[in-house]
Design a protein around this motif. Structure first.
Motif, mmCIF file in Angstrom:
data_model
loop_
_atom_site.group_PDB
_atom_site.id
_atom_site.type_symbol
_atom_site.label_atom_id
_atom_site.label_comp_id
_atom_site.label_asym_id
_atom_site.label_seq_id
_atom_site.Cartn_x
_atom_site.Cartn_y
_atom_site.Cartn_z
ATOM 1 N N ASP A 21 0.426 -1.302 0.200
ATOM 2 C CA ASP A 21 -0.348 -0.051 0.088
ATOM 3 C C ASP A 21 0.778 1.195 0.042
ATOM 4 N N GLU A 22 1.992 1.018 0.902
ATOM 5 C CA GLU A 22 2.861 2.855 1.026
ATOM 6 C C GLU A 22 4.051 2.952 0.033
ATOM 7 N N LYS A 23 4.338 1.503 -0.355
ATOM 8 C CA LYS A 23 5.725 1.896 -1.703
ATOM 9 C C LYS A 23 5.419 1.546 -3.143
ATOM 10 N N MET A 24 4.584 0.509 -3.100
ATOM 11 C CA MET A 24 4.110 0.177 -4.592
ATOM 12 C C MET A 24 2.976 0.542 -4.957
ATOM 13 N N ARG A 25 1.475 0.834 -4.839
ATOM 14 C CA ARG A 25 0.492 1.223 -4.655
ATOM 15 C C ARG A 25 1.140 2.816 -6.038
ATOM 16 N N PRO A 26 1.876 3.133 -5.032
ATOM 17 C CA PRO A 26 1.808 4.752 -5.836
ATOM 18 C C PRO A 26 3.311 4.914 -6.700
ATOM 19 N N ARG A 27 3.419 3.764 -6.787
ATOM 20 C CA ARG A 27 4.333 3.986 -7.820
ATOM 21 C C ARG A 27 3.771 3.180 -9.324
ATOM 22 N N GLU A 99 -2.331 -10.865 -0.183
ATOM 23 C CA GLU A 99 -1.871 -9.519 -0.594
ATOM 24 C C GLU A 99 -0.908 -9.509 -1.927
ATOM 25 N N MET A 100 -0.293 -9.835 -1.830
ATOM 26 C CA MET A 100 1.397 -10.530 -2.813
ATOM 27 C C MET A 100 -0.390 -9.881 -4.465
ATOM 28 N N GLY A 101 -1.793 -11.008 -4.055
ATOM 29 C CA GLY A 101 -1.854 -11.430 -5.753
ATOM 30 C C GLY A 101 -2.970 -10.099 -6.161
ATOM 31 N N ARG A 102 -2.998 -9.095 -4.917
ATOM 32 C CA ARG A 102 -3.979 -7.950 -4.957
ATOM 33 C C ARG A 102 -2.852 -6.709 -6.557
ATOM 34 N N VAL A 103 -1.274 -7.052 -6.769
ATOM 35 C CA VAL A 103 -0.841 -6.371 -7.357
ATOM 36 C C VAL A 103 -0.348 -7.023 -8.022
ATOM 37 N N ILE A 282 -7.072 -15.392 -4.611
ATOM 38 C CA ILE A 282 -7.834 -15.111 -3.356
ATOM 39 C C ILE A 282 -7.718 -13.409 -3.344
ATOM 40 N N GLY A 283 -6.420 -13.306 -3.865
ATOM 41 C CA GLY A 283 -5.954 -11.373 -3.340
ATOM 42 C C GLY A 283 -6.199 -10.694 -4.775
ATOM 43 N N VAL A 284 -6.582 -11.560 -6.023
ATOM 44 C CA VAL A 284 -6.888 -11.166 -7.023
ATOM 45 C C VAL A 284 -8.420 -10.914 -7.601
ATOM 46 N N ALA A 285 -8.855 -12.297 -7.026
ATOM 47 C CA ALA A 285 -10.544 -11.496 -7.087
ATOM 48 C C ALA A 285 -10.979 -10.633 -6.196
ATOM 49 N N GLU A 286 -10.498 -10.477 -4.678
ATOM 50 C CA GLU A 286 -10.941 -9.144 -3.630
ATOM 51 C C GLU A 286 -10.488 -7.927 -4.871
ATOM 52 N N GLU A 287 -9.900 -7.989 -5.365
ATOM 53 C CA GLU A 287 -9.040 -6.425 -5.953
ATOM 54 C C GLU A 287 -10.069 -5.732 -7.227
ATOM 55 N N ALA A 288 -10.606 -7.320 -7.898
ATOM 56 C CA ALA A 288 -11.546 -7.331 -8.472
ATOM 57 C C ALA A 288 -13.315 -6.527 -8.790
ATOM 58 N N LEU A 289 -13.125 -7.308 -7.128
ATOM 59 C CA LEU A 289 -14.690 -7.060 -6.536
ATOM 60 C C LEU A 289 -14.835 -5.924 -5.885
ATOM 61 N N GLU A 290 -13.220 -5.475 -5.262
ATOM 62 C CA GLU A 290 -13.210 -3.708 -5.486
ATOM 63 C C GLU A 290 -13.430 -2.822 -6.328
ATOM 64 N N ALA A 291 -12.970 -2.687 -7.388
ATOM 65 C CA ALA A 291 -12.994 -2.297 -8.685
ATOM 66 C C ALA A 291 -14.549 -2.203 -9.499
ATOM 67 N N MET A 292 -14.991 -3.604 -9.128
ATOM 68 C CA MET A 292 -16.561 -3.493 -9.585
ATOM 69 C C MET A 292 -17.093 -2.572 -8.425
ATOM 70 N N CYS A 293 -17.625 -2.666 -7.597
ATOM 71 C CA CYS A 293 -17.290 -1.912 -6.477
ATOM 72 C C CYS A 293 -17.683 -0.149 -6.874
ATOM 73 N N ARG A 294 -16.276 -0.235 -7.293
ATOM 74 C CA ARG A 294 -16.162 1.028 -7.429
ATOM 75 C C ARG A 294 -16.864 2.191 -8.725
ATOM 76 N N ARG A 295 -16.431 1.222 -9.294
ATOM 77 C CA ARG A 295 -17.011 1.903 -10.928
ATOM 78 C C ARG A 295 -18.996 1.449 -10.441
ATOM 79 N N LEU A 296 -19.077 0.515 -9.806
ATOM 80 C CA LEU A 296 -20.541 0.677 -10.206
ATOM 81 C C LEU A 296 -21.645 1.747 -9.243
ATOM 82 N N THR A 297 -20.542 1.488 -7.943
ATOM 83 C CA THR A 297 -21.167 3.034 -7.162
ATOM 84 C C THR A 297 -20.742 4.470 -8.162
ATOM 85 N N ALA A 298 -19.761 4.274 -8.804
ATOM 86 C CA ALA A 298 -19.895 5.988 -9.276
ATOM 87 C C ALA A 298 -20.542 6.360 -10.593
ATOM 88 N N ARG A 299 -21.379 4.806 -11.567
ATOM 89 C CA ARG A 299 -22.118 5.755 -12.864
ATOM 90 C C ARG A 299 -23.394 4.981 -12.793
#
Length: 436
Positions: A21-27, A99-103, A282-299
């Motif tokens: 979260d602190e060193k990879m996502r910002p990059r 956690e690694m699977g999320r990125v 498992i991390g890949v699925a969590e990341e996909a669910l988050e992306a889906m929810c963010r999209r659905l709540t913004a459109r």
């Protein structure tokens, strides 16, 4: 049954999560920009500089070679502790790998990428001291990468007894001929060694005729014929290669563990390798669910937010349920591996190997649908991630092979699987289901 995490388990997971979260996502933007610049310059098959910058940072924080299990005393040749890594249990590593699977590029930062993880475990457990010094040390230091050469284009490699590449004694060494493909990792310019499985005794027993050998990639006769794509993605610089082996000569000490012991090594390698993929998924699925929810709540569509359409409530609910069930099965398998060994956990490993990729693919498909045209474009990572996860239904054994093993385990509770039609089944075991 206690589902609480121990202090150590929670601490290791949280350290990996904080680093990401602190060193990879910002990059992430820098990573994509570097990849784009390399592509434009014709250097797609070179390591991404952002990953190389973060590796020493992760290592300095003790987040390095996390997959290497605690010393079990089962090493076949060398009891040295010098190559033991971080010493996480399978259960502890499962939490970190999620956690690694999320990125998607996170694993390499921690030196936890396939096929290096499985190859390092093989050399660690079965290699001689000389083999460890030559190959394991630089792999664990992140100085080189590796490949695993098992699958072949001309046979159904899901049945490894079909493998035809030959490893034949030749004087004081070995002569190798054959063709391999889906040799993941072979596209990386840092790939210096491969573990190759081939047939060393054509007349040997079904599971005693195969051997594994350490193959330096710069050996004469080793030719990368082409790089393969996955739904159009070549996964540079990692890559998946088709490789020809023509009169490749290796010394006698290149063999792993001993002639005819390839299946023994494969069983030791594939258990952890299979579940590592599932942990990350498992991390890949969590990341996909988050992306889906963010999209659905913004459109907004048809006068209300998309998430307010009832069909999406059902899909999101199903995604959350499936992730939670899959995680529990994955953690159960990892815990059984730690407590009872890989063999005892083989049914649970097979079940999660089928469940995790199929679960993630369904959620990714819904996430792509939620993003509309953007979902199938390269503007989002969903399409590329779906293509990558889809390969896991083949990697380390196809779904059909694992389902067969699971089903046979069930049938064995009620009948003698070796009995021929018309012969007595034998006594039905007592216990649950015996009176059906």
């Amino acid at each position: 049954m206690n589902f609480d995490l121990s202090d150590r388990q929670r601490a290791m997971r949280d350290r990996v999560k904080a680093f990401i979260d602190e060193k990879m996502r910002p990059r992430a933007g820098d990573y994509k920009a570097a990849a784009k610049a390399q592509d434009a310059a014709g250097n797609r098959w070179q390591p991404n500089p952002v990953i190389e910058e973060l590796k020493p940072v992760a290592r300095a924080e003790g987040l390095w070679n996390l997959f290497m299990p605690p010393h079990s005393g089962q090493d076949h040749v060398d009891d040295s502790f010098e190559f033991d890594g971080t010493q996480l249990s399978n259960l502890e590593y499962a939490l970190c790998a999620e956690e690694m699977g999320r990125v998607y590029w996170a694993s390499e930062v921690f030196n936890c990428s396939a096929p290096d993880t499985g190859n390092m475990e093989v050399i660690h457990r079965y290699g001689t001291r000389e083999q460890k010094d030559r190959w394991l040390a630089p792999l664990m230091n992140g100085e080189i990468r590796s490949a695993f050469l098992m699958t072949e284009p001309d046979v159904a490699s899901s049945d490894a007894t079909n493998i035809e590449a030959s490893i034949i004694k030749d004087g004081n060494g070995w002569l190798i001929n054959g063709r391999k493909w889906w040799s993941s990792g072979a596209g990386d310019p840092r790939c210096k060694v491969a573990i190759l499985m081939g047939k060393s005794d054509p007349e040997g027993s079904r599971h005693g005729s195969q051997s594994m050998i350490l193959l330096p990639m710069d050996t004469d006769g080793v030719t990368v014929e082409r790089m393969l794509s996955v739904y159009g993605y070549d996964h540079a610089p990692h890559g998946h290669a088709e490789i020809s082996l023509t009169n490749v000569r290796l010394p006698a000490d290149a063999i792993l563990l001993g002639e005819g012991r390839g299946f023994e090594i494969a069983q030791g390698r594939l258990g952890p390798g299979r579940i590592h993929h599932c942990m990350r998924t498992i991390g890949v699925a969590e990341e996909a669910l988050e992306a889906m929810c963010r999209r659905l709540t913004a459109r907004v569509a048809f006068g209300k937010y998309i998430y307010q359409q009832s069909v999406w409530e059902e899909r999101v609910a199903r995604a959350r349920i499936d992730i939670e069930m899959s995680r529990l099965l994955c953690l159960k398998a990892a815990d059984m591996m730690d407590r009872a060994g890989n063999k005892a956990a083989r049914n649970e490993i097979a079940m999660i190997k089928v469940q995790a990729p199929n679960m993630a693919l369904a959620i990714l498909d819904d996430a792509i649908q939620a993003h509309g045209g953007g979902g199938v474009s390269s503007d989002h990572e969903l399409a590329a991630t779906w293509a990558s996860v889809r390969t896991l239904r083949f990697a380390d054994g196809p779904d059909e092979v694992h389902n067969r093993a699971i089903a046979r385990n069930e049938f064995a509770k009620y009948t003698d699987l070796k009995a021929k039609p018309g012969e007595p089944r034998g006594a039905v075991p007592t216990g649950a289901g015996a009176n059906i």
